[in-house]
Design a protein around this motif. Structure first.
Motif, PDB file in Angstrom:
ATOM      1  N   ILE A 179      12.822  45.820  43.358  1.00 41.16           N
ATOM      2  CA  ILE A 179      12.026  46.799  44.098  1.00 41.16           C
ATOM      3  C   ILE A 179      11.559  46.225  45.462  1.00 41.16           C
ATOM      4  CG2 ILE A 179      10.078  48.559  44.165  1.00 41.16           C
ATOM      5  CD1 ILE A 179      10.642  48.804  41.136  1.00 41.16           C
ATOM      6  N   TRP A 180      10.917  45.174  45.399  1.00 39.73           N
ATOM      7  CA  TRP A 180      10.447  44.380  46.376  1.00 39.73           C
ATOM      8  C   TRP A 180      11.319  44.143  47.572  1.00 39.73           C
ATOM      9  CZ3 TRP A 180       6.949  40.814  42.823  1.00 39.73           C
ATOM     10  CH2 TRP A 180       6.022  41.896  42.169  1.00 39.73           C
ATOM     11  N   LEU A 181      12.553  43.739  47.024  1.00 45.79           N
ATOM     12  CA  LEU A 181      13.667  43.313  47.921  1.00 45.79           C
ATOM     13  C   LEU A 181      13.987  44.458  48.793  1.00 45.79           C
ATOM     14  CD1 LEU A 181      15.844  40.907  45.679  1.00 45.79           C
ATOM     15  CD2 LEU A 181      14.614  40.326  47.650  1.00 45.79           C
ATOM     16  N   SER A 182      14.025  45.624  48.504  1.00 46.98           N
ATOM     17  CA  SER A 182      14.418  46.895  48.859  1.00 46.98           C
ATOM     18  C   SER A 182      13.080  47.396  49.914  1.00 46.98           C
ATOM     19  CB  SER A 182      15.092  47.731  47.953  1.00 46.98           C
ATOM     20  OG  SER A 182      13.824  48.200  47.192  1.00 46.98           O
ATOM     21  N   GLU A 183      12.018  47.311  49.199  1.00 45.63           N
ATOM     22  CA  GLU A 183      10.781  47.907  50.177  1.00 45.63           C
ATOM     23  C   GLU A 183      10.192  46.909  51.227  1.00 45.63           C
ATOM     24  OE1 GLU A 183       6.474  49.416  48.879  1.00 45.63           O
ATOM     25  OE2 GLU A 183       7.927  49.593  47.547  1.00 45.63           O
ATOM     26  N   PHE A 184      10.498  45.709  51.345  1.00 46.90           N
ATOM     27  CA  PHE A 184       9.953  44.810  52.269  1.00 46.90           C
ATOM     28  C   PHE A 184      11.177  44.219  53.163  1.00 46.90           C
ATOM     29  CE2 PHE A 184       6.608  45.157  48.912  1.00 46.90           C
ATOM     30  CZ  PHE A 184       5.604  45.644  49.788  1.00 46.90           C
ATOM     31  N   ASP A 185      10.944  43.849  54.361  1.00 52.38           N
ATOM     32  CA  ASP A 185      11.744  43.290  55.243  1.00 52.38           C
ATOM     33  C   ASP A 185      11.449  41.905  55.598  1.00 52.38           C
ATOM     34  OD1 ASP A 185      13.314  45.590  55.462  1.00 52.38           O
ATOM     35  OD2 ASP A 185      12.150  46.516  57.087  1.00 52.38           O
ATOM     36  N   VAL A 186       9.808  41.523  55.914  1.00 56.37           N
ATOM     37  CA  VAL A 186       9.509  40.176  56.286  1.00 56.37           C
ATOM     38  C   VAL A 186       8.408  39.771  55.344  1.00 56.37           C
ATOM     39  CG1 VAL A 186      10.708  40.535  58.676  1.00 56.37           C
ATOM     40  CG2 VAL A 186       8.296  41.245  58.238  1.00 56.37           C
ATOM     41  N   ILE A 187       8.492  38.492  55.429  1.00 60.51           N
ATOM     42  CA  ILE A 187       7.059  38.020  54.982  1.00 60.51           C
ATOM     43  C   ILE A 187       6.164  37.405  56.130  1.00 60.51           C
ATOM     44  CG2 ILE A 187       6.239  36.111  53.283  1.00 60.51           C
ATOM     45  CD1 ILE A 187       8.701  36.237  51.509  1.00 60.51           C
ATOM     46  N   ASN A 188       5.322  37.825  56.450  1.00 60.57           N
ATOM     47  CA  ASN A 188       4.601  37.394  57.608  1.00 60.57           C
ATOM     48  C   ASN A 188       3.371  36.390  57.292  1.00 60.57           C
ATOM     49  OD1 ASN A 188       3.087  37.268  60.092  1.00 60.57           O
ATOM     50  ND2 ASN A 188       2.788  39.333  60.360  1.00 60.57           N
ATOM     51  N   LEU A 221       9.191  35.170  57.547  1.00 62.22           N
ATOM     52  CA  LEU A 221      10.638  35.013  56.822  1.00 62.22           C
ATOM     53  C   LEU A 221      11.115  36.218  56.505  1.00 62.22           C
ATOM     54  CD1 LEU A 221       9.009  32.112  54.495  1.00 62.22           C
ATOM     55  CD2 LEU A 221      10.441  31.843  56.603  1.00 62.22           C
ATOM     56  N   THR A 222      12.526  36.252  56.609  1.00 64.62           N
ATOM     57  CA  THR A 222      13.166  37.396  56.251  1.00 64.62           C
ATOM     58  C   THR A 222      13.010  37.556  54.578  1.00 64.62           C
ATOM     59  OG1 THR A 222      14.628  37.231  57.846  1.00 64.62           O
ATOM     60  CG2 THR A 222      15.370  38.527  55.857  1.00 64.62           C
ATOM     61  N   VAL A 223      12.856  38.891  54.062  1.00 65.41           N
ATOM     62  CA  VAL A 223      12.788  38.962  52.757  1.00 65.41           C
ATOM     63  C   VAL A 223      14.236  38.794  51.850  1.00 65.41           C
ATOM     64  CG1 VAL A 223      12.116  40.593  50.516  1.00 65.41           C
ATOM     65  CG2 VAL A 223      10.639  40.266  52.601  1.00 65.41           C
ATOM     66  N   THR A 224      14.203  37.854  51.088  1.00 68.23           N
ATOM     67  CA  THR A 224      15.601  37.453  50.238  1.00 68.23           C
ATOM     68  C   THR A 224      15.216  37.209  49.177  1.00 68.23           C
ATOM     69  OG1 THR A 224      15.591  35.259  50.950  1.00 68.23           O
ATOM     70  CG2 THR A 224      16.689  36.417  52.526  1.00 68.23           C
ATOM     71  N   GLU A 225      16.400  36.880  48.182  1.00 72.22           N
ATOM     72  CA  GLU A 225      16.111  36.347  46.885  1.00 72.22           C
ATOM     73  C   GLU A 225      15.413  35.209  46.919  1.00 72.22           C
ATOM     74  OE1 GLU A 225      18.852  37.683  47.949  1.00 72.22           O
ATOM     75  OE2 GLU A 225      19.494  39.238  46.488  1.00 72.22           O
ATOM     76  N   ALA A 226      15.647  34.082  47.896  1.00 68.48           N
ATOM     77  CA  ALA A 226      15.218  32.918  47.936  1.00 68.48           C
ATOM     78  C   ALA A 226      13.648  32.927  48.259  1.00 68.48           C
ATOM     79  CB  ALA A 226      16.051  32.003  48.857  1.00 68.48           C
ATOM     80  N   SER A 227      13.407  33.787  49.392  1.00 74.33           N
ATOM     81  CA  SER A 227      12.003  33.750  49.782  1.00 74.33           C
ATOM     82  C   SER A 227      11.064  34.332  48.883  1.00 74.33           C
ATOM     83  CB  SER A 227      11.889  34.248  51.246  1.00 74.33           C
ATOM     84  OG  SER A 227      12.327  35.554  51.451  1.00 74.33           O
ATOM     85  N   LEU A 228      11.599  35.481  48.389  1.00 75.72           N
ATOM     86  CA  LEU A 228      10.893  36.037  47.446  1.00 75.72           C
ATOM     87  C   LEU A 228      10.583  35.392  46.070  1.00 75.72           C
ATOM     88  CD1 LEU A 228       8.971  38.870  47.242  1.00 75.72           C
ATOM     89  CD2 LEU A 228      11.003  39.738  46.365  1.00 75.72           C
ATOM     90  N   GLY A 229      11.689  34.753  45.605  1.00 74.98           N
ATOM     91  CA  GLY A 229      11.385  33.927  44.491  1.00 74.98           C
ATOM     92  C   GLY A 229      10.546  32.899  44.684  1.00 74.98           C
TER      93      GLY A 229
END
Length: 424
Positions: A32-41, A47-55
């Motif tokens: 859900i977070w992967l689809s709702e957010f685009d960037v990590i400020n 950083l672009t929100v990806t499986e790697a960055s969110l993980g």
């Protein structure tokens, strides 16, 4: 069990279920977070929100869950366990309330940091409370483990079902309510935390006596005393247990999706993966494993359980993929065996800690134990991912079998060469 035993067991069961409910509900929210957010400020960069960055963001909270066990173990030898457990429950509930209103991935990360720090307090506190306050220790470990497995299996399932009809922020907010109820119970319940501590149990009649961990020097001295004893072998067992646990569970749902007999099915316009339900069922079978093993520790030396349980896990690892290739019935059997033995070994090494450590150092001992299980054990996910990426599932399960064999060998050493106080 007497009244004090039942009160303590009720408290630790509620808290343990909460810890693992939150732990396993977080992965359900990641898509859900992967689809709702685009960037990590991060302020200085984005950083672009990806499986790697969110993980990586989520991993910080999980890491603190394991790393915080050691300082928590030091605290529980100085403070009442009930106070720490209450703080753990309040902290976890507040972290999910913060998570419910987090405006960005950074807010999510901060909320999970609060969760990790709060949750890390539980295992040293809860297990020390059982070991020092409950007379029927083995049965208490069994019920405690069953409650943890209930949270592991039912928590994610409830989260998934709620997400069908509610927004994720509402679901997260609702998940904070059980922690608040459990914290209220923890404040109100009347318990004697040291009812089961005998004068000969290293504490001179007081479980805090001899803990001696009030400075860095005393911490190092107490740690040296622990690792100069047979506890070091139990500690190594927790390494193997944690690596096996994370190594097999992290990617098991993905592996099950590749099994031909578990192809996705469509029902009511929705696609369901049968492997996900086998995974949940496997976790539920773990409740039976926890209960059975806990009962056995009341009758037999727990070191025998380490030897037998990890030996069985070594065999199950070797049989898992061949059984999956044979067909669904064989896969169901080996999955049930995996769930049973994966969780049955936990009461055995938990009880072994109590056998080989003085009561005054019990919190520190369990702090080291869960540093091994969840701290070092977190490497199991990296190990499994690496093996699956660069080698194959066959190599992964071969390594898991090796971990089981090493832990079983350590159990054999404890049985035949290092008799416990209970055995002697």
């Amino acid at each position: 069990m007497n009244g004090n035993d039942r009160s303590i067991v009720g408290l630790v069961m509620a808290a343990h279920a909460m810890v693992h409910t939150y732990e396993l509900s977080i992965p359900v929210l990641i898509p859900i977070w992967l689809s709702e957010f685009d960037v990590i400020n991060l302020g200085v960069t984005q950083l672009t929100v990806t499986e790697a960055s969110l993980g990586a963001l989520v991993t910080v909270g999980y890491a603190l869950f394991g790393l915080g066990a050691l300082p928590s173990g030091v605290l529980v030898d100085k403070l009442d366990a009930r106070v720490l457990i209450t703080g753990c429950l309040v902290g976890m509930g507040l972290s999910f309330l913060v998570l419910a209103v987090a405006p960005s991935p950074v807010g999510i990360g901060l909320a999970l940091v609060v969760w990790g720090i709060s949750a890390s307090v539980y295992h040293p506190s809860g297990l020390s409370l059982i070991s020092r306050g409950v007379t029927q220790r083995g049965s208490a470990f069994a019920y405690h483990g069953m409650a943890g497995n209930f949270g592991i299996a039912v928590g994610p399932l409830v989260t998934i079902l709620l997400l069908v009809v509610l927004d994720w922020r509402v679901v997260v907010g609702l998940l904070a309510i059980p922690a608040a109820v459990a914290a209220f119970y923890a404040i109100r319940v009347d318990i004697d935390e040291r009812a089961a501590v005998a004068e000969t149990d290293g504490g001179g009649g007081d479980s805090r006596a001899g803990s001696g961990v009030s400075s860095l020097g005393e911490f190092l001295s107490s740690s040296k005393t622990l690792f100069a004893s047979a506890f070091v072998l139990v500690f190594l067992v927790t390494f193997c247990s944690g690596l096996y646990y994370r190594g097999v569970l992290t990617f098991l749902p993905e592996l099950l999706r590749d099994v031909p007999s578990l192809s996705p099915v469509t029902f009511g316009g929705r696609e369901f993966a049968p492997g996900d339900y086998i995974y949940v069922g496997l976790l539920m079978v773990g409740i039976l494993g926890q209960y059975t093993a806990g009962k056995l520790t009341d009758r037999y030396r727990p070191e025998w359980g380490i030897l037998a349980g990890f030996g069985a896990l070594a065999v199950v690892a070797l049989l898992f993929l061949p059984a999956a290739a044979v067909g669904l019935p064989a896969l169901l059997v080996v999955s049930a065996l995996l769930g049973f033995f994966l969780f049955s070994v936990q009461p055995f090494y938990q009880a072994s800690v109590a056998e080989f450590t003085p009561a005054g150092k019990r919190g520190l001992s369990y702090g080291y134990t869960y540093l091994g299980v969840f701290g070092v054990g977190a490497i199991g996910a990296v190990l499994a991912g690496t093996l699956l990426t660069y080698f194959s599932a066959d190599q992964l399960f071969l390594v898991l079998a090796g971990l089981g064999a090493v832990a079983a060998t350590l159990g054999g050493v404890l049985v035949f060469w290092v008799p416990s106080r209970a055995g002697s």
